[in-house]
Scaffold this active site. Sequence first.
Site: not given
Lengths: 489, 475
Positions: B76, B151, B175
């Site tokens: 990420k 996210s 997330s």
Amino acid sequence: MHMDKLIIDKYQPVIGLEVHCQLATLSKIFTPDSTEFGQLPNTNVSVITLAHPGTLPLLNKKVVEYAVKMGLAVGSTISRNNFFDRKNYFYPDLPKGYQTTQDKAPICIGGAVKIKLKNGEVKNIRLNRIHMEDDAGKNLHLAEETDTLVDYNRAGVPLIEIVSEPDIRTSEEAYAFLGEIRKLVRYLEICDGNLEEGSMRCDANISVMLKGASEYGKKVEVKNMNSLRNVQRAIEHEIERQIELVEKGEAIFSETRQFDATTGDTHGMRAKEELNDYRYFPEPDLQPLRISDQWLADIKSTLPALPAELYEKFTNQYGLPEYDANVLTDTKEIALYFDELCTHTQNYKAASNWVMGAVKSHLNELTLHIHQFPIKPVALAQLIALIDSGKVSNTVATQNIFPEMLKGTGKLPLQIAESMNLIQESDTSSLQLWIDEALAANPAKVAEYKGGKTGILSMFMGDIMKKSKGKADPKVTTELLKKAIENLN
Amino acid sequence: MKIYNSLNEIRVDIRTGATSCKQLVEGYLANIETKKHLNAFVEIYAQEALVKAVEIDVKIANGTAGLLAGMVIGLKDVLCHKNHGLQAGSKILDKFQSQFNGTAVQRLIDADAIIIGRQNCDEFAMGSSNENSSFGKVLNDLDNSKVPGGSSGGSAAAVQANMCLASIGSDTGGSVRQPAAFCGVIGLKPTYSRISRYGLVAYASSFDCIGPITRSIEDAALLLEVMAGKDENDSTVSYTEVPNYVANLAFDKKAKVGYLKESFGDGVSTATKASTHQALELLRNAGHEVEEIEFPLLDYTLPAYYILTTAEASSNLSRFDGVKYGYRSPDATDLQSMYKKSRGEGFGKEVKKRIMLGTFILSAGFYDAYYSKAQKVRRLLKEETERIFQKFDFIVIPTTPNTAFKIGEHAGDPISMYLADLFTVHANLVGIPAISIPNGNDEVGMPIGLQIMTKSFGEQNLLAFSKYMMEISKN
């Protein structure tokens, strides 16, 4: 600005100081970066100092120890459970956008500093707190640059902030307080206490009220004073400025004012810079810091002798006048030199005179540190003993032997005196010879003496000293001379 | 390329010569190319990954390969990877490259994981749909009109669409778990402080956790084992010993399972309720104790979460000021305008909203009403949750009230968007580990996630139980 003393006397100034001391640790408070001063800009900066995304602070244990040392030296209560807070504001020299400080749980609470005033009065200035925090970088406005440049070498250098209670009443007290703090941090070797270079910085909170009033006036913060003397000047100026406003019936604003050393004036910063809400909250990136009994005891065991203890010892045990004790304890190194000297001599007053006089003036002249001083306390004690035994005069010791010892040859004072033929002549027969010669050479002066001008004696003494090349024992010579002159017809 | 669901399967094929790291990387690169429209990756390290693959093939041949040899992963865009781009999905970190490897990333590299690219996410990990990225939105591979969640949306979509075997995401309020649920994969949020945060771009420091997104419990266990543990770069990390999770994944106990009454309330879809009930029924039938728990505090989790995280975020994001790195507005004329324009142009709408909210919460006069009160709520939640775990081994509830929603569906209504995190923020507020595992599909075939939570540092049990749960629900 000079105001009528009668008007000034109607008011009572109330002053509190905030003193920032850069701690003399090798690395920064939250990163292993070096704290070395005077490096090229932005060389002591890691990703942590520069607040790169993903970085976290790591607390330097030495910083905690230094802060605790200061707290112990001023009798603070040491907080066992510490945490840090963030103080949020934007400024280019502040890489994280917040300062990591201690707002709610300072490491040291309370304590006090004793100050001595010129009139001999001793006053206790209480402390509110001492806390740890990180320093900011420096904005540089260079003449040849249109942009402001930032040097982050200083960012993250550890600071302790020492906050006094508003116990200070005059600029002289403020001066004494700051001097005492500086002396302490230097004794503790936690900060070099250099106001000029900014390793120690002082802000003053000042207000005035009518004498006898129960409520303090609005306080004004004055910054940017880079010497002890300037702190005193700024406070004096600010007190008068505030009194003038009050006298005119004008309001005093709680604001921050900058001191200008060239004009001796203070001026307000722009109102915009004033409106800061720091939005303090607990720093989530650091674990709460616990100071164990063992750790506290370990720190305590490393505390050196402090100026107040040495002062006590010098006045009580050595029987020195307060003046001497003050001068001798002004710096730790001199105090310790003197204390060692006193282990080799019993003549403490003579020892004090030597250290305050010849030793200090030699150091000052060559701007030397006492550890560079070539005469060991034991040797100086021998010189004092030589004088006390009557073998050399004070003058000869100061003018001939001491300079020879400064050369650092390691020769003992007695050896020097003998090799330079300086051992005092107290043998009456050779003294008598020089006296007779001196008197015979000046019959007119002898007559004057007999006529009542006894001061003439010193002229004869001078002659005799010259003849003896300074070796005549003054005490014995004076006796013999008086006798001889009276015996003359 | 054959679809692999775990490193174990890959190891078998490598051993038999059916594949190699090089072939795996080539296969994933091909999938990434095919699934480009999902916008899951913001940068692909094709060459670098191939070179690394060859190196690791040699290591495997020599018997010197690390624990993760054969695993191709994505990171990420909030994880520091030395000399690689790092933007947290934000324009404010335009062209920024990390100068160091975060602790977790370093451990992955040391264990011979192959990093294939950097994955899209909501800006500064703020969002539940991956619509808030300066790199554009990410699509759900099962239905391109729907979001992958957020996210860590890019990370979940990448695992969903076989663009890598596993992803490393971050979970501040769900997330990792929420996008895993939306994409039908596994997402693990470990105990707070289990994995060092050094090298994780901070959103809310006292909530942030790194966590893996995988297709198997074994891989989640393995990745956790590699990344977890003490670290001298993070003073908040736990020094609790890291167990050998992978070796202890068998679950043969009878568990006491609680489910929250409130998690079957209004706003939870019928399909989600049904599949969760079904899972609980399976457990009952298998002889486990299943009981309802009343948890009225659930109503306070979202408000407390948003107050505390935005407060921390407003401070954490202060460093992005245009002074030292990243984006600086070309139109700045003085200091004030540099700050205002750089931050105004550099941050997206959601991030600005949260910074403003957090700034307000911490400001003089409001601190006690909001921040202090939310801290108290957090403490109550912690105490109440600990009480539950004195009696129960696990809490089992849906990961999200609904399955993946349409892109733009919540654009006009932030609160409805925030409700997607209703069941996940609890674990972050109290610091406990939680996992989302696939639990069937809704009427239109979108995956439903089942969330299992346990007490702090109970990952061993959590992983074993999750594996067990996945096995019994398959049969």
